[in-house]
Design an enzyme around this catalytic site. Structure first.
Site, PDB file in Angstrom:
ATOM      1  N   SER A  51     -20.758  39.099 -23.081  1.00  0.00           N
ATOM      2  CA  SER A  51     -19.963  38.554 -21.972  1.00  0.00           C
ATOM      3  C   SER A  51     -19.736  39.589 -20.888  1.00  0.00           C
ATOM      4  O   SER A  51     -19.960  40.793 -21.076  1.00  0.00           O
ATOM      5  CB  SER A  51     -18.612  38.030 -22.465  1.00  0.00           C
ATOM      6  OG  SER A  51     -17.663  39.073 -22.551  1.00  0.00           O
ATOM      7  N   VAL A  52     -19.239  39.095 -19.760  1.00  0.00           N
ATOM      8  CA  VAL A  52     -18.900  39.948 -18.623  1.00  0.00           C
ATOM      9  C   VAL A  52     -17.784  40.926 -18.979  1.00  0.00           C
ATOM     10  O   VAL A  52     -17.641  41.984 -18.352  1.00  0.00           O
ATOM     11  CB  VAL A  52     -18.472  39.065 -17.422  1.00  0.00           C
ATOM     12  CG1 VAL A  52     -17.179  38.318 -17.726  1.00  0.00           C
ATOM     13  CG2 VAL A  52     -18.338  39.874 -16.144  1.00  0.00           C
ATOM     14  N   LYS A  53     -17.001  40.619 -20.004  1.00  0.00           N
ATOM     15  CA  LYS A  53     -15.869  41.458 -20.380  1.00  0.00           C
ATOM     16  C   LYS A  53     -16.293  42.795 -20.976  1.00  0.00           C
ATOM     17  O   LYS A  53     -15.464  43.708 -21.079  1.00  0.00           O
ATOM     18  CB  LYS A  53     -14.967  40.705 -21.360  1.00  0.00           C
ATOM     19  CG  LYS A  53     -14.319  39.452 -20.785  1.00  0.00           C
ATOM     20  CD  LYS A  53     -13.407  39.754 -19.609  1.00  0.00           C
ATOM     21  CE  LYS A  53     -12.663  38.521 -19.133  1.00  0.00           C
ATOM     22  NZ  LYS A  53     -11.752  38.801 -18.014  1.00  0.00           N
ATOM     23  N   ASP A  54     -17.551  42.934 -21.343  1.00  0.00           N
ATOM     24  CA  ASP A  54     -18.028  44.236 -21.812  1.00  0.00           C
ATOM     25  C   ASP A  54     -17.793  45.309 -20.758  1.00  0.00           C
ATOM     26  O   ASP A  54     -17.476  46.461 -21.068  1.00  0.00           O
ATOM     27  CB  ASP A  54     -19.530  44.177 -22.116  1.00  0.00           C
ATOM     28  CG  ASP A  54     -19.843  43.462 -23.405  1.00  0.00           C
ATOM     29  OD1 ASP A  54     -18.935  42.827 -23.983  1.00  0.00           O
ATOM     30  OD2 ASP A  54     -21.011  43.516 -23.845  1.00  0.00           O
ATOM     31  N   ALA A  82     -14.039  46.351 -20.689  1.00  0.00           N
ATOM     32  CA  ALA A  82     -13.644  47.021 -21.925  1.00  0.00           C
ATOM     33  C   ALA A  82     -14.095  48.478 -21.903  1.00  0.00           C
ATOM     34  O   ALA A  82     -13.331  49.398 -22.219  1.00  0.00           O
ATOM     35  CB  ALA A  82     -14.219  46.298 -23.135  1.00  0.00           C
TER      36      ALA A  82
END
Length: 374
Positions: A74-77, A80
């Site tokens: 996901s884009v959240k990598d 994070a």
């Protein structure tokens, strides 16, 4: 038999002694064998693809940034990695510390990836509408999860407040704080935005996406608007969120809508997008227009993309594409619009791609074209 062998040997030697033989210097496969120190080095630099069926239907070139191809899916990598590394650099995150976050799943999965590699423990507070696929994956990746019933943000038992309280009472806890941490914005201002500008050959006329923390749309739009002041930035907002009204009317919601908006927080189709409070990232975003999306539009688009583009994506990705079509209908033919495919559909199979679940919620997709987009 020996004559056959000698004949084969002769042909084989002739092949490698021919003038057309490719030398080591000319062998482009040498470039493929790049090694990376960890999987974290693979985060970012995701490809952009054209959604040809949407382009043909609207007359605009609609492109999608494939963030589901990040190693954590996901884009959240991006955020994070940015949050943890900036925490380490600042000295706020030290070896042996435990990372805490409130998340609807994807940020938690990304943090589990980063923390696992860097050796940090991870405690997550998640709302009880998170898909079973996400919660199971989080546990498999070693995160400690606390599932909290959804209540309004004004309630002290809201999952975000519960996460913050943990950090207050423990000195060796680090609060990732994705909603307020500037590292969220930085990941997209210095990463995703420049990537899009380069991949489109400096030709972007519009961008559109939904917002959860607001970091993605804020970081990308701020960077791209600096490159092209005429860029049109659009927000697509899911049911139950107050961001549409905030952008279009300057207030989160009208007083008469207060009792209507709050009960809609436990949404069925979309996870991690839409919110009913002021966010610094959103307030600083150069957003020009907002659209409202429905649950059915997202479900229909998810199926449409699977059938017409071969893309198996989640609800937020589908809603972003709904927004891209809405924006394209307002822009001149031939303009270029970019959106983001946040994550894949495998995390939502029990809902978004489950016919029984969709039937129970009167959301079975039936469209064969884009007429389902209001």
């Amino acid at each position: 038999m020996s004559q056959i062998f000698e004949s084969i040997k002769s042909k084989w030697n002739n092949y490698f002694s021919s003038e057309e033989q490719v030398s080591d210097e000319d062998d482009t496969s040498q470039d493929i064998g790049i090694s990376y120190s960890t999987v974290l080095d693979l985060i970012g630099n995701t490809p952009i693809i054209e959604l040809k069926s949407l382009s043909e239907a609207t007359g605009c070139t609609i492109l999608a940034k494939c963030e589901f191809l990040n190693p954590g899916g996901s884009v959240k990598d991006r955020i994070a990695k940015s949050i943890i590394e900036q925490g380490e650099t600042s000295g706020k995150l030290k070896p042996g510390y435990t990372v805490i976050e409130a998340t609807a799943g994807s940020t938690g999965i990304a943090l589990a990836l980063v923390c696992g590699i860097k050796g940090y423990k991870l405690n997550l507070f998640i709302p009880d509408n998170v898909s079973e696929e996400k919660s199971s994956l989080l546990e498999a990746m070693g995160a400690k999860i606390s599932v909290i019933p959804i209540v309004p943000l004004s309630d002290p038992d809201n999952f975000m407040h519960r996460a913050h309280k943990e950090c207050i009472i423990h000195d060796d806890y680090f609060y990732a704080d994705q909603f307020n941490n500037k590292a969220n914005f930085d990941a997209h201002y210095y990463g995703t935005g420049p990537e899009i500008w380069k991949q489109t050959d400096h030709t972007v006329d519009g961008i559109v996406m939904a917002a959860g923390t607001g970091g993605t749309i804020s970081g990308i739009s701020t960077y791209l608007k600096e490159q092209n002041p005429n860029l049109r930035v659009a927000l697509i907002d899911p049911p139950g969120s107050g961001l549409y009204n905030l952008v279009m009317n300057g207030t989160m919601y009208d007083e008469q809508d207060h009792m209507y908006v709050q009960p809609l927080e436990p949404r069925n189709v979309y996870e991690g997008i839409g919110i009913n409070r002021q966010l610094e990232f959103i307030s600083k975003s150069p957003i020009d227009v907002a659209y409202q999306g429905t649950d059915l539009e997202g479900v229909e688009m998810a199926q449409y993309l699977l059938e017409n583009e071969g893309l198996f994506v989640g609800g937020s990705s589908a809603l972003n594409c709904v927004g891209a079509v809405k924006l394209a209908r307002e822009m001149e033919p031939g303009t270029t619009i970019v959106t983001v495919l946040c994550d894949g559909g495998h995390r939502y199979q029990s809902k978004l791609f489950n016919k029984n679940w969709l039937s129970e919620h009167d959301l079975l997709p039936t469209a064969t074209d884009l007429s389902f987009i209001n």
